[in-house]
Write a protein that holds these residues in place. Structure first.
Motif, short mmCIF file in Angstrom:
data_model
loop_
_atom_site.label_atom_id
_atom_site.label_comp_id
_atom_site.label_asym_id
_atom_site.label_seq_id
_atom_site.Cartn_x
_atom_site.Cartn_y
_atom_site.Cartn_z
N ALA A 188 0.87 -1.18 -0.01
CA ALA A 188 -0.05 -0.09 -0.10
C ALA A 188 0.90 1.16 0.09
O ALA A 188 0.60 2.29 -0.77
CB ALA A 188 -1.07 0.01 1.30
N GLN A 189 2.15 1.15 0.68
CA GLN A 189 2.91 2.27 0.78
C GLN A 189 3.56 2.56 -0.71
O GLN A 189 3.87 3.58 -1.10
CB GLN A 189 4.05 1.99 1.85
N ASP B 176 -3.59 2.02 -4.98
CA ASP B 176 -4.04 3.29 -5.35
C ASP B 176 -4.99 3.29 -6.60
O ASP B 176 -5.10 2.50 -7.40
CB ASP B 176 -2.90 4.24 -5.68
N PRO B 177 -6.31 3.88 -6.22
CA PRO B 177 -7.32 3.85 -7.24
C PRO B 177 -7.06 4.20 -8.55
O PRO B 177 -7.42 3.85 -9.84
CB PRO B 177 -8.42 4.60 -6.54
N PRO C 298 -10.12 0.77 -16.47
CA PRO C 298 -11.41 0.56 -16.58
C PRO C 298 -11.40 -0.80 -17.46
O PRO C 298 -10.69 -1.08 -18.26
CB PRO C 298 -12.18 1.58 -17.53
N LEU C 299 -12.83 -1.61 -17.24
CA LEU C 299 -12.80 -2.88 -17.79
C LEU C 299 -13.43 -2.57 -19.29
O LEU C 299 -14.26 -1.66 -19.30
CB LEU C 299 -14.00 -3.85 -17.20
N PRO C 300 -13.20 -3.07 -20.28
CA PRO C 300 -13.87 -2.87 -21.55
C PRO C 300 -15.29 -3.14 -21.57
O PRO C 300 -15.63 -4.01 -20.77
CB PRO C 300 -13.16 -3.84 -22.55
N PHE D 178 -7.04 -6.47 -3.61
CA PHE D 178 -6.47 -5.01 -3.77
C PHE D 178 -5.72 -4.46 -5.05
O PHE D 178 -5.70 -3.32 -5.41
CB PHE D 178 -5.69 -4.75 -2.53
N VAL D 179 -4.98 -5.39 -5.45
CA VAL D 179 -4.03 -4.93 -6.74
C VAL D 179 -4.85 -5.22 -8.00
O VAL D 179 -4.62 -4.27 -8.96
CB VAL D 179 -2.78 -6.01 -6.70
N ALA D 180 -5.70 -5.88 -8.29
CA ALA D 180 -6.46 -6.33 -9.22
C ALA D 180 -7.41 -4.99 -9.60
O ALA D 180 -7.37 -4.07 -8.73
CB ALA D 180 -7.59 -7.38 -9.35
N ASP D 181 -7.54 -4.73 -10.90
CA ASP D 181 -8.34 -3.33 -11.22
C ASP D 181 -9.66 -3.48 -10.75
O ASP D 181 -10.37 -2.53 -10.87
CB ASP D 181 -8.19 -3.33 -13.01
N TRP D 182 -10.42 -4.73 -10.65
CA TRP D 182 -11.64 -4.91 -10.36
C TRP D 182 -11.93 -6.29 -9.49
O TRP D 182 -11.07 -7.18 -9.86
CB TRP D 182 -12.69 -4.72 -11.43
#
Length: 423
Positions: A135-136, A141-142, A147-149, A260-264
């Motif tokens: 996280a540091q 981070d968002p 974004p997903l297609p 937490f790492v994945a995009d969604w």
């Protein structure tokens, strides 16, 4: 001499060796064995990937969970029995061992004295420390989320072999969008090889230009079974992927660091199947609603324009479209007539002036004087006689009258003076 030097002439230190005075392999092996033998016993952690029991001794292969490195270890079966829990492949353990180097085989192994299982609590605590560190670094981070297609050309799916998770993702996705295509990579999703196989599958799908989204799916399980999806190596592979990644691990209560790492994050594999493709029926309804709104908007616009057109046509000028042209024609005709009348008046006035001028010219011309009975007397050279003194006796003069001319000769008068003009 190279290769045949006696022990007495060999360099004592590795830094003193050279191409002319090298160490034989046996010397290097003995040096390493001597160095390793001086090492103190230590504690080492690893994952058991292989167990072979031979009599009273068990031979283990320990693998680092984060990198593809392993060491062999030997331990008494009695020490294993003292653990209190069965030792299976895939278990995380810590060993108290003494490193041993075997010169003849050139291998390094561990001579273990004690073995302890790594508890789930310890593993979760280490995962929490890793979570804070990542996280540091900004991996959660968002702003990094892609974004997903809307409609992927192909969905990459990393899942277990013949797993229910694969069925949930594929069936739910095709229920929403029947023509969706999948590139499926079946790998181990638990055990010692899970991290390496899942990471390799993600890299393979990320390199495929036809794959627009990658789903990593696994069904629920115990906390230790989901540990590969909190592994730092796998997490960094996912964070470096160019293709958006969906995490669908376990149930809604399971939160591996991959979420937490994945995009969604999908709560379940079923949820992932619904998320990666749009709903065909919903999109069709939305399209029909949009078309209906467009139709209503166009109808209102046409009605408004029709009303405006009718209002324009109700005006007098539009009731008779030729009225404006007729008025302009009348105006042009009137102007043309007035111009013609004015021009004719000016022409008649000019004709009167011409006649008056002609009359004046005629009244002032010699011809008019002649018609009144006057005559013009000229010398033979054409000069006009203006005085009687100019006339010579017997000179032939020309007399011009209104209708012709004739010649005369002057004679002397009775008094014998200058000649007088004839008639």
């Amino acid at each position: 001499m190279t290769g045949s030097s006696s022990g007495a002439s060999l360099p004592e230190k590795a830094a003193d060796t050279s191409a002319e005075q090298p160490w034989p392999v046996r010397v290097l092996s003995l040096k390493i064995a001597d160095y390793v033998d001086k090492m103190s016993p230590l504690w080492v952690e690893g994952q058991v990937v292989q167990i072979n029991r031979r009599g009273t001794t068990a031979y283990l292969v320990l693998r680092d969970p984060d990198v593809d490195m392993s060491l062999s270890a030997s331990i008494s079966v009695h020490a294993i029995a003292a653990m209190g829990t069965p030792l299976d492949e895939g278990a995380r353990v810590v060993l108290q061992a003494k490193p041993v180097f075997w010169p003849k085989r050139g291998t390094l192994m561990l001579d273990a004295r004690q073995i302890r299982p790594v508890g789930v609590g310890d593993l979760l605590a280490r995962i929490e420390i890793l979570k804070q560190r990542l996280a540091q670094e900004g991996l959660f981070d968002p702003d990094r989320k892609r974004p997903l297609p809307f409609l992927p050309r192909q969905v990459g799916l990393v899942t277990g072999r013949g797993s229910a998770a694969e069925k949930d993702v594929v069936e739910n996705a095709r229920r929403r969008w029947p023509s969706v295509r999948f590139a499926i990579r079946e790998v181990a999703v638990q055990g010692s090889t899970a991290v390496a196989e899942v990471s390799a599958a993600v890299k393979d799908l990320d390199a495929d230009p036809e794959v627009d989204v990658i789903v990593i799916a696994r069904g629920g399980g115990a906390a230790e079974e989901l540990l590969p999806f909190s592994n730092e190596t796998l997490l960094r592979v996912v964070s470096e992927a160019f293709t958006p990644v969906v995490s669908a691990i376990g149930h809604d209560v399971d939160t591996p660091l991959l979420d937490f790492v994945a995009d969604w994050r999908a709560s379940t594999p079923t949820d992932a199947g619904r998320r990666v493709v749009p709903d065909a029926e919903g999109e069709l309804r939305a399209t029909e609603q949009s078309l209906a709104r467009v139709h209503r908007a166009l109808s209102r616009r046409l009605d408004h324009e029709r009303q405006v057109l009718q209002a324009l046509r109700s005006r007098p000028v539009m009731a008779d479209p030729t009225a404006l042209v007729t008025r302009q024609r009348e105006l042009v005709v009137g102007l043309s007539n007035r111009s013609r009348e004015r021009l004719l008046t000016r022409v008649l006035r000019a004709e009167d002036e011409v006649r008056h001028l002609g009359a004046r010219v005629r009244s002032l011309s010699p011809q008019s004087t002649l018609e009144r009975g006057y005559a013009v007397v000229q010398h033979r050279d054409g000069r006009v006689v203006v005085s009687r003194e100019e006339v010579q006796r017997d000179e032939l003069l020309r007399v011009r009258v209104a209708r012709g001319d004739f010649g005369v000769r002057p004679v002397a008068g009775p008094d014998g003076g200058p000649p007088a003009s004839a008639g």
